[in-house]
Motif scaffolding. Structure first.
Motif, PDB file in Angstrom:
ATOM      1  N   TRP A  43       0.761  -0.773   0.102  1.00 21.83           N
ATOM      2  CA  TRP A  43       0.390   0.092  -0.284  1.00 21.83           C
ATOM      3  C   TRP A  43       0.575   1.324  -0.037  1.00 21.83           C
ATOM      4  O   TRP A  43       1.076   2.432  -1.006  1.00 21.83           O
ATOM      5  CB  TRP A  43      -0.788  -0.294   1.006  1.00 21.83           C
ATOM      6  CG  TRP A  43      -1.908   0.733   1.480  1.00 21.83           C
ATOM      7  CD1 TRP A  43      -1.818   2.310   2.203  1.00 21.83           C
ATOM      8  CD2 TRP A  43      -3.620   0.946   1.500  1.00 21.83           C
ATOM      9  NE1 TRP A  43      -3.048   3.210   1.240  1.00 21.83           N
ATOM     10  CE2 TRP A  43      -3.657   2.354   1.088  1.00 21.83           C
ATOM     11  CE3 TRP A  43      -3.947  -0.423   0.608  1.00 21.83           C
ATOM     12  CZ2 TRP A  43      -5.464   2.236   1.332  1.00 21.83           C
ATOM     13  CZ3 TRP A  43      -5.338   0.209   0.554  1.00 21.83           C
ATOM     14  CH2 TRP A  43      -6.201   1.497   1.327  1.00 21.83           C
ATOM     15  N   SER A  44       2.311   1.185   0.922  1.00 21.41           N
ATOM     16  CA  SER A  44       2.933   2.699   0.811  1.00 21.41           C
ATOM     17  C   SER A  44       3.497   2.295  -0.220  1.00 21.41           C
ATOM     18  O   SER A  44       4.364   3.640  -0.046  1.00 21.41           O
ATOM     19  CB  SER A  44       4.162   2.241   1.807  1.00 21.41           C
ATOM     20  OG  SER A  44       4.534   1.095   1.497  1.00 21.41           O
ATOM     21  N   ASP A  45       3.984   2.205  -1.452  1.00 20.16           N
ATOM     22  CA  ASP A  45       4.787   2.085  -2.175  1.00 20.16           C
ATOM     23  C   ASP A  45       3.776   2.414  -3.575  1.00 20.16           C
ATOM     24  O   ASP A  45       3.960   2.318  -4.913  1.00 20.16           O
ATOM     25  CB  ASP A  45       5.177   1.042  -3.077  1.00 20.16           C
ATOM     26  CG  ASP A  45       6.372   0.059  -2.261  1.00 20.16           C
ATOM     27  OD1 ASP A  45       6.657   1.167  -1.538  1.00 20.16           O
ATOM     28  OD2 ASP A  45       7.183  -0.508  -2.082  1.00 20.16           O
ATOM     29  N   LEU A  46       2.270   2.545  -3.271  1.00 19.83           N
ATOM     30  CA  LEU A  46       0.876   2.540  -4.474  1.00 19.83           C
ATOM     31  C   LEU A  46       0.552   4.159  -4.643  1.00 19.83           C
ATOM     32  O   LEU A  46       0.899   4.506  -3.477  1.00 19.83           O
ATOM     33  CB  LEU A  46      -0.127   2.234  -4.439  1.00 19.83           C
ATOM     34  CG  LEU A  46      -0.110   0.380  -4.237  1.00 19.83           C
ATOM     35  CD1 LEU A  46      -1.080  -0.445  -3.941  1.00 19.83           C
ATOM     36  CD2 LEU A  46       0.362   0.146  -5.984  1.00 19.83           C
ATOM     37  N   THR A  47       1.184   4.717  -5.887  1.00 17.20           N
ATOM     38  CA  THR A  47       0.052   5.684  -5.678  1.00 17.20           C
ATOM     39  C   THR A  47      -1.390   6.350  -5.393  1.00 17.20           C
ATOM     40  O   THR A  47      -2.080   5.247  -5.925  1.00 17.20           O
ATOM     41  CB  THR A  47       0.396   6.504  -6.915  1.00 17.20           C
ATOM     42  OG1 THR A  47      -0.268   6.128  -7.803  1.00 17.20           O
ATOM     43  CG2 THR A  47       1.920   6.666  -7.079  1.00 17.20           C
ATOM     44  N   TRP A  48      -1.720   6.978  -5.085  1.00 18.83           N
ATOM     45  CA  TRP A  48      -3.766   7.466  -5.560  1.00 18.83           C
ATOM     46  C   TRP A  48      -3.883   6.687  -6.221  1.00 18.83           C
ATOM     47  O   TRP A  48      -4.483   6.484  -6.382  1.00 18.83           O
ATOM     48  CB  TRP A  48      -3.050   9.057  -4.314  1.00 18.83           C
ATOM     49  CG  TRP A  48      -3.227  10.573  -6.084  1.00 18.83           C
ATOM     50  CD1 TRP A  48      -2.429  10.654  -5.820  1.00 18.83           C
ATOM     51  CD2 TRP A  48      -4.453  10.764  -6.267  1.00 18.83           C
ATOM     52  NE1 TRP A  48      -2.563  11.549  -6.886  1.00 18.83           N
ATOM     53  CE2 TRP A  48      -3.521  11.690  -6.731  1.00 18.83           C
ATOM     54  CE3 TRP A  48      -5.504   9.845  -6.786  1.00 18.83           C
ATOM     55  CZ2 TRP A  48      -4.248  12.668  -8.258  1.00 18.83           C
ATOM     56  CZ3 TRP A  48      -6.401  10.874  -7.828  1.00 18.83           C
ATOM     57  CH2 TRP A  48      -5.331  11.985  -8.892  1.00 18.83           C
ATOM     58  N   GLU A  49      -3.104   7.068  -7.624  1.00 20.93           N
ATOM     59  CA  GLU A  49      -4.046   7.039  -9.163  1.00 20.93           C
ATOM     60  C   GLU A  49      -3.174   5.707  -9.226  1.00 20.93           C
ATOM     61  O   GLU A  49      -4.035   5.196  -9.853  1.00 20.93           O
ATOM     62  CB  GLU A  49      -2.619   8.097  -9.693  1.00 20.93           C
ATOM     63  CG  GLU A  49      -3.061   9.403 -10.311  1.00 20.93           C
ATOM     64  CD  GLU A  49      -2.190   9.812 -11.067  1.00 20.93           C
ATOM     65  OE1 GLU A  49      -2.830  10.718 -11.461  1.00 20.93           O
ATOM     66  OE2 GLU A  49      -0.929   9.905 -11.156  1.00 20.93           O
ATOM     67  N   GLU A  50      -2.548   5.222  -8.742  1.00 21.43           N
ATOM     68  CA  GLU A  50      -2.901   3.169  -8.964  1.00 21.43           C
ATOM     69  C   GLU A  50      -3.800   2.594  -7.955  1.00 21.43           C
ATOM     70  O   GLU A  50      -3.742   1.776  -8.099  1.00 21.43           O
ATOM     71  CB  GLU A  50      -1.182   3.031  -8.371  1.00 21.43           C
ATOM     72  CG  GLU A  50       0.116   3.860  -9.416  1.00 21.43           C
ATOM     73  CD  GLU A  50       1.472   3.698  -9.042  1.00 21.43           C
ATOM     74  OE1 GLU A  50       1.874   3.594  -9.903  1.00 21.43           O
ATOM     75  OE2 GLU A  50       1.291   3.460  -7.864  1.00 21.43           O
ATOM     76  N   LEU A  51      -3.940   2.908  -7.109  1.00 22.55           N
ATOM     77  CA  LEU A  51      -4.532   2.470  -5.275  1.00 22.55           C
ATOM     78  C   LEU A  51      -5.923   1.877  -6.274  1.00 22.55           C
ATOM     79  O   LEU A  51      -6.271   0.515  -6.375  1.00 22.55           O
ATOM     80  CB  LEU A  51      -4.876   3.288  -4.351  1.00 22.55           C
ATOM     81  CG  LEU A  51      -4.753   2.668  -3.499  1.00 22.55           C
ATOM     82  CD1 LEU A  51      -4.446   1.091  -2.860  1.00 22.55           C
ATOM     83  CD2 LEU A  51      -5.235   3.662  -1.824  1.00 22.55           C
ATOM     84  N   SER A  91     -10.951   4.620   1.431  1.00 20.66           N
ATOM     85  CA  SER A  91      -9.774   4.192   0.205  1.00 20.66           C
ATOM     86  C   SER A  91     -10.190   3.722  -0.735  1.00 20.66           C
ATOM     87  O   SER A  91      -9.359   3.498  -1.811  1.00 20.66           O
ATOM     88  CB  SER A  91      -8.045   4.353   0.337  1.00 20.66           C
ATOM     89  OG  SER A  91      -8.207   5.777   1.253  1.00 20.66           O
TER      90      SER A  91
END
Length: 253
Positions: free
Chosen positions: A4-12, A102
């Motif tokens: 989760w911490s590696d994902l951007t808000w666009e990728e999530l 989210s």
């Protein structure tokens, strides 16, 4: 692996859509584990297990919660950093609320510390009461299948820092094990026949319950693979599961 911490808000959003809007929350503890294991055992196991299963299933893992309800370990031995149950309940509730907003609709709370179970169940009750379309599961790693339950308690029913935990740590994080202390670390289970749930300072001489002296990396490799296989199967089933009924809100016409 999907952190989760590696994902951007666009990728999530697309990452969640690919796995049924699911996420894992690893929960561990920071507490004494006898003279031979580091204080982060439960958190290390929770994180490594979720990391392995995330790689297999594509289910994102939230950052590991490294503190838990460890009050029963007392202050006899240095190293334990405990949260009171009500604080753990509220902390997990808040994490779940934000995960929901989210896009998470299936939350797997993966718990590697035995006495976190009751507070985590309370957090589950609060989350599902507030979010009608959020499914929450608390999965206690030591009891997630019969074979896992058996190897955890083989040398002590009230096990702690025993053969199981020591073997797994030898396999996944050997830097957290002191091999020179294994020989004299064994301490028997003194809880058989007890009516009360006594704190560890009243049941153990050194913070151990079980036989870490018989631990081995080979056993740890096998047992960790069982944990990963059985948790992955559980997640894959959960990612397909829907409530028996579509909606639970009561409305009066």
């Amino acid at each position: 692996m999907m952190k989760w911490s590696d994902l951007t808000w666009e990728e999530l959003p697309s990452a969640l859509a690919a796995c049924g809007q699911a996420a894992m929350l690893p929960v561990g503890a920071t507490e004494q584990h006898g003279p031979h294991l580091g204080c982060g055992v439960d958190s290390v196991i929770a994180e490594e297990l979720c990391r392995t299963v995330s790689a297999r299933t594509g289910v994102p893992m939230l950052p590991t919660l490294p503190y838990g309800c460890s009050l029963g370990h007392s202050r006899r031995w240095p190293g334990t950093i405990a949260l009171p149950p009500v604080l753990l309940i509220e902390l997990v509730k808040q994490i779940g609320d934000w995960a929901y907003h989210s896009g998470v609709r299936r939350l797997f709370i993966v718990n590697a510390h035995v006495t976190n179970a009751a507070p985590l169940r309370c957090a589950l009750e609060m989350l599902r009461a507030e979010h009608d379309d959020l499914m929450v599961a608390v999965i206690n790693t030591a009891t997630l299948s019969e074979r896992v339950r058996e190897f955890h308690s083989a040398d002590a029913a009230d096990w702690h820092a025993n053969d199981a935990e020591t073997s797994i740590m030898l396999a996944i994080a050997p830097e957290g094990v002191r091999p020179d202390r294994l020989k004299d670390a064994d301490d028997p289970d003194r809880t058989c026949g007890c009516v009360f749930a006594h704190p560890v300072n009243r049941t153990s001489l050194n913070g151990v319950t079980g036989k870490p002296s018989i631990a081995s990396r080979d056993k740890g490799d096998t047992w960790f693979n069982w944990l990963a296989d059985d948790l992955a199967a559980l997640l894959e089933s959960g990612c397909r599961e829907n409530p028996p009924l579509d909606h639970s809100w009561y409305s009066r016409v």
